[in-house]
Design a protein around this motif. Sequence first.
Motif, PDB file in Angstrom:
ATOM      1  N   ARG A   1      17.345  64.694  24.075  1.00 18.43           N
ATOM      2  CA  ARG A   1      17.261  65.944  24.820  1.00 18.43           C
ATOM      3  C   ARG A   1      18.180  65.887  26.044  1.00 18.43           C
ATOM      4  NH1 ARG A   1      13.318  69.798  25.354  1.00 18.43           N
ATOM      5  NH2 ARG A   1      11.947  68.600  23.973  1.00 18.43           N
ATOM      6  N   TYR A   2      18.817  67.015  26.324  1.00 17.42           N
ATOM      7  CA  TYR A   2      19.561  67.162  27.569  1.00 17.42           C
ATOM      8  C   TYR A   2      18.617  67.734  28.632  1.00 17.42           C
ATOM      9  CZ  TYR A   2      24.061  66.307  25.296  1.00 17.42           C
ATOM     10  OH  TYR A   2      25.110  65.736  24.633  1.00 17.42           O
TER      11      TYR A   2
ATOM     12  N   THR B   1      17.813  69.207  32.666  1.00 18.68           N
ATOM     13  CA  THR B   1      18.387  70.336  33.409  1.00 18.68           C
ATOM     14  C   THR B   1      19.683  69.972  34.122  1.00 18.68           C
ATOM     15  OG1 THR B   1      16.942  69.760  35.265  1.00 18.68           O
ATOM     16  CG2 THR B   1      16.151  71.445  33.719  1.00 18.68           C
ATOM     17  N   LEU B   2      19.920  68.672  34.321  1.00 22.59           N
ATOM     18  CA  LEU B   2      21.147  68.230  34.981  1.00 22.59           C
ATOM     19  C   LEU B   2      22.245  67.880  33.981  1.00 22.59           C
ATOM     20  CD1 LEU B   2      19.590  65.913  37.733  1.00 22.59           C
ATOM     21  CD2 LEU B   2      20.319  68.312  37.944  1.00 22.59           C
ATOM     22  N   GLY B   3      21.956  68.058  32.707  1.00 21.20           N
ATOM     23  CA  GLY B   3      22.949  67.766  31.685  1.00 21.20           C
ATOM     24  C   GLY B   3      22.979  66.325  31.238  1.00 21.20           C
ATOM     25  N   ASN B   4      21.997  65.538  31.623  1.00 20.99           N
ATOM     26  CA  ASN B   4      21.929  64.140  31.217  1.00 20.99           C
ATOM     27  C   ASN B   4      21.179  64.015  29.890  1.00 20.99           C
ATOM     28  OD1 ASN B   4      23.157  63.218  33.689  1.00 20.99           O
ATOM     29  ND2 ASN B   4      21.168  63.559  34.690  1.00 20.99           N
ATOM     30  N   LEU B   5      21.682  63.167  29.013  1.00 21.46           N
ATOM     31  CA  LEU B   5      21.051  62.953  27.719  1.00 21.46           C
ATOM     32  C   LEU B   5      19.979  61.881  27.836  1.00 21.46           C
ATOM     33  CD1 LEU B   5      20.981  63.556  24.667  1.00 21.46           C
ATOM     34  CD2 LEU B   5      22.675  61.735  24.353  1.00 21.46           C
ATOM     35  N   THR B   6      18.757  62.244  27.491  1.00 13.63           N
ATOM     36  CA  THR B   6      17.654  61.283  27.485  1.00 13.63           C
ATOM     37  C   THR B   6      17.272  60.991  26.038  1.00 13.63           C
ATOM     38  OG1 THR B   6      15.980  63.039  27.616  1.00 13.63           O
ATOM     39  CG2 THR B   6      16.808  62.130  29.684  1.00 13.63           C
ATOM     40  N   THR B   7      16.950  59.730  25.780  1.00 11.20           N
ATOM     41  CA  THR B   7      16.663  59.303  24.412  1.00 11.20           C
ATOM     42  C   THR B   7      15.430  58.411  24.379  1.00 11.20           C
ATOM     43  OG1 THR B   7      19.012  59.346  23.815  1.00 11.20           O
ATOM     44  CG2 THR B   7      17.550  58.075  22.397  1.00 11.20           C
ATOM     45  N   SER B   8      14.603  58.635  23.405  1.00 17.51           N
ATOM     46  CA  SER B   8      13.506  57.724  23.092  1.00 17.51           C
ATOM     47  C   SER B   8      13.396  57.662  21.575  1.00 17.51           C
ATOM     48  CB  SER B   8      12.193  58.208  23.709  1.00 17.51           C
ATOM     49  OG  SER B   8      11.793  59.443  23.143  1.00 17.51           O
ATOM     50  N   TYR B   9      12.805  56.592  21.088  1.00  9.19           N
ATOM     51  CA  TYR B   9      12.667  56.510  19.635  1.00  9.19           C
ATOM     52  C   TYR B   9      11.438  55.710  19.245  1.00  9.19           C
ATOM     53  CZ  TYR B   9      14.757  51.790  19.828  1.00  9.19           C
ATOM     54  OH  TYR B   9      15.026  50.474  20.093  1.00  9.19           O
ATOM     55  N   VAL B  10      10.987  56.009  18.029  1.00  7.52           N
ATOM     56  CA  VAL B  10       9.867  55.302  17.416  1.00  7.52           C
ATOM     57  C   VAL B  10      10.410  54.521  16.228  1.00  7.52           C
ATOM     58  CG1 VAL B  10       7.666  55.545  16.226  1.00  7.52           C
ATOM     59  CG2 VAL B  10       8.207  57.039  18.150  1.00  7.52           C
ATOM     60  N   GLU B  11       9.961  53.292  16.094  1.00  3.54           N
ATOM     61  CA  GLU B  11      10.465  52.419  15.039  1.00  3.54           C
ATOM     62  C   GLU B  11       9.314  51.870  14.208  1.00  3.54           C
ATOM     63  OE1 GLU B  11      13.185  48.352  14.535  1.00  3.54           O
ATOM     64  OE2 GLU B  11      12.710  49.146  16.525  1.00  3.54           O
TER      65      GLU B  11
END
Length: 841
Positions: A527-528, A530-540
């Motif tokens: 997800r981007y 509000t500041l345009g930074n890409l945040t990532t999380s994942y399930v494995e």
Amino acid sequence: MKRRYTAAAAMMMVMGLCASASAAFDENLNSYTLDSMIVEADAVKNKFGDTITEQSYYRTGGDVKVITREEIEKRHYTDLTEAIKRIPGVTFQNPGYRGGEYGYQFYNNGVSINGDTRVIILVDGRRVDNAASTRVGSGTKSGSKSTGVNLDQVTNMENVDKIEVIKGPGASVYGSDATGGVINIITRKGGDQNVGTIDLSTGSWHKHKYAVSYSGSAGDDNSWHYFISANRDMSGDTGYKDGIVGSNGSLGGSKWKEDGVNFRLDKDFNDKQSLKVWYNFKQGKDGYPIAVPNMKYWNQKDWNDIIFKATVGQLDENNKLKFEYQQKSDRDPADTKYEYGGKDAAGKDIYYKLDADGNKIKNYPTLSGDAKNPGYHNLYALDGQVYGSFSKFKNNDWDVQYTFDKENGMESFIRVYDQNHRYAHRDKYKWYVKGSGAGAAYDALFPNGATNEELSKWISENLAPFPDGDQQKVKEWLEKTGGAAQEPTSWHEEKNRGVQLQYAKTVGVNDIIASVTYDRAKNYSKRYDTLGNLTTSYVERKSVLGYIQDKIHLSDKWDITPALRYAKYSAFETTNDKGTTQGKGDTHLLTPVFNTQYMFDDTSSMYFGWTKVFRPLKQGDYTSVDGVFKTPLDDEKGDAWTFGVRKDLSDKTSVAVHYDWTRMSNAIATLPVQLNGEIKNTAVNAKEDKKSFNLTVDHQFDEHFTLSASYSHMKDKWMAKNGWVLDPSWGYKNPADINTAINSLRPQNHYSLNLSYENGKLYTGLLTNWYTGCSDYAFTNNRFLVLDWNMNYEINKDLTAYVIVSNLTNEAYETSYNSWNGVGSSAMPGRCWMVGMKYTF
């Protein structure tokens, strides 16, 4: 050609097969390709009457249908769903348009075999689901029974050589969770001759199909084989027939466009060793208006009424806005700030809550859901038709397999695969121009009520306009509320990589296969901000799947196949900017399998199978408990049996009977229930007793006419573990037990008639599907008849013309039900025609 006949015959003898008197049960089995060799005439069947494929050595008995490339070419199926739906006992539940999703989650989209949604989807024998996916089972309320794979997104039809549909546990090598069955898509391999095709068609709703393929061989010994295809399928808004009022409608915002490219390269080193490299790319952008409009309420007046109730609140006879009060029994005894408001229509005392200054606290309850606000799902037209909400997907799949030995038709190989699937969506709609506070705004302007003219004017100025009304107003509204849906700012990526090792060996009368697969599945959420930074999380989640089977040829007439399957699933691990968290889900089980088949004589045979069922829960099923029935869920476990008999009554007539029984000691039942005026999904652990019956009769009238007729019946009996029954206040009719909900959501009986005619250059086929026993609680009619027709004509050896008509009689029907949207909200497409030409060069 003579060399091919000889090779095919030699291969059949090595496999220990013998000719069958009939090629019944599967259409167009005069000839087809089997691993680059042409299989002819009655050699397409083994002695038990099973259709032979590249992977038929996995099976022992079972009810198996095979859709060949020849049938695909003659019927001109446009997608996998269209091809497979002709198989008796197979049912698709979808909302009637191409996308079939509500964003990332499935939305009434699934496939069942004999009423069981525990169906495994394969490509060349490899599972294509993702163990960490949350597309199905994202929360306890959703359960985890669906396959988690959208068939029409797997690959394009140009890439398909054959489709195996295996009912029941006849091939448990594919998983102890495949209780419903298996759909195995076998891809195309290049032949000896260089051949190219161009396929173009067009038809209803601005539907267009463009497909090109090229295949052949290379090298001095023709040991290199290649196949490549590309396609584009697209359509405008889907048409449908309303099952309530009987008028035709258009599902605004349901247009779609999908592209695909496939590549397969094979190297045959010798008769026993080969290399396969396969790549699949497919992407699409599909509109999703969620539900079809209810034509009964599809007008300006009803639109105003529905959107006002859903956005602002309820009015009295003077158009004065009502606000919420409480019954005496609902008040908090510790809170004395209430004002007596008299009695309601039922004679009960009512009270208004007061703020600190003694003023009535006004809460304006709105009406949502079709049961409370009939025609409510018409508001979804804003999502699709006005704002253009959509879902997108992109698949990039690799599969590399080195086969180091072949014996008796069995393969020993090592396979490495990599799946990358991306799913994104953008859902946008606006009911009220200011975003919130519609009730307070209306009440402030009209505290004592409004005239009908004032009410109409206020709605016109403040609420979303009727999508099929004044288009200038629709355009102005769209501009005023920020325009159409833009590119997604968040998405899911599902990745799974794995390696599979299989070893097969014949020892005397024993054909032994052992395999082990290691799979590492990840589900990324990106997800981007509000500041345009890409945040990532994942399930494995990691899994190890082991399997060993021994097909024992006790005699020329009798095979038995015992097997053991081991499944080990790791706990879910969640990784984000805070680190890695170990979750729940660590589980494993060893499950036995037994299958057998026996040939009484050259015209009759039987089969029997049993498997221990184990289906692990998905991530969301472990997270919490649902608010209606508070219990954690456990892995699904049980037993599945299948039994069948085949008989050739003559050289032109064959009959087959298939029966299966699944008895789950622990299953998941998902119910949409009405609680305190709200629709809620709740999942419970329950016992399940599912039985199904298939009867198929195939008859060849003469050299031109062929008929296949079938009957399927399925029924579940669900039993709560602790005697739990549905609360009558939840709104079900005859709410004696859980069966009320489950069995009313699909037809009880399915009759199918498949008639084909072939004479020289002409081929035509008529498919009839008749569904009966549909509950009027969930469907607009208790029975419906759907006809599909096609004609194929060879103008010359290189050029073919064809026409396809789906839903020939423009039947109004549905294959699924949604309690929130109401009966008829998932109407299937109406009559649709396509005409096309295919050129071979």
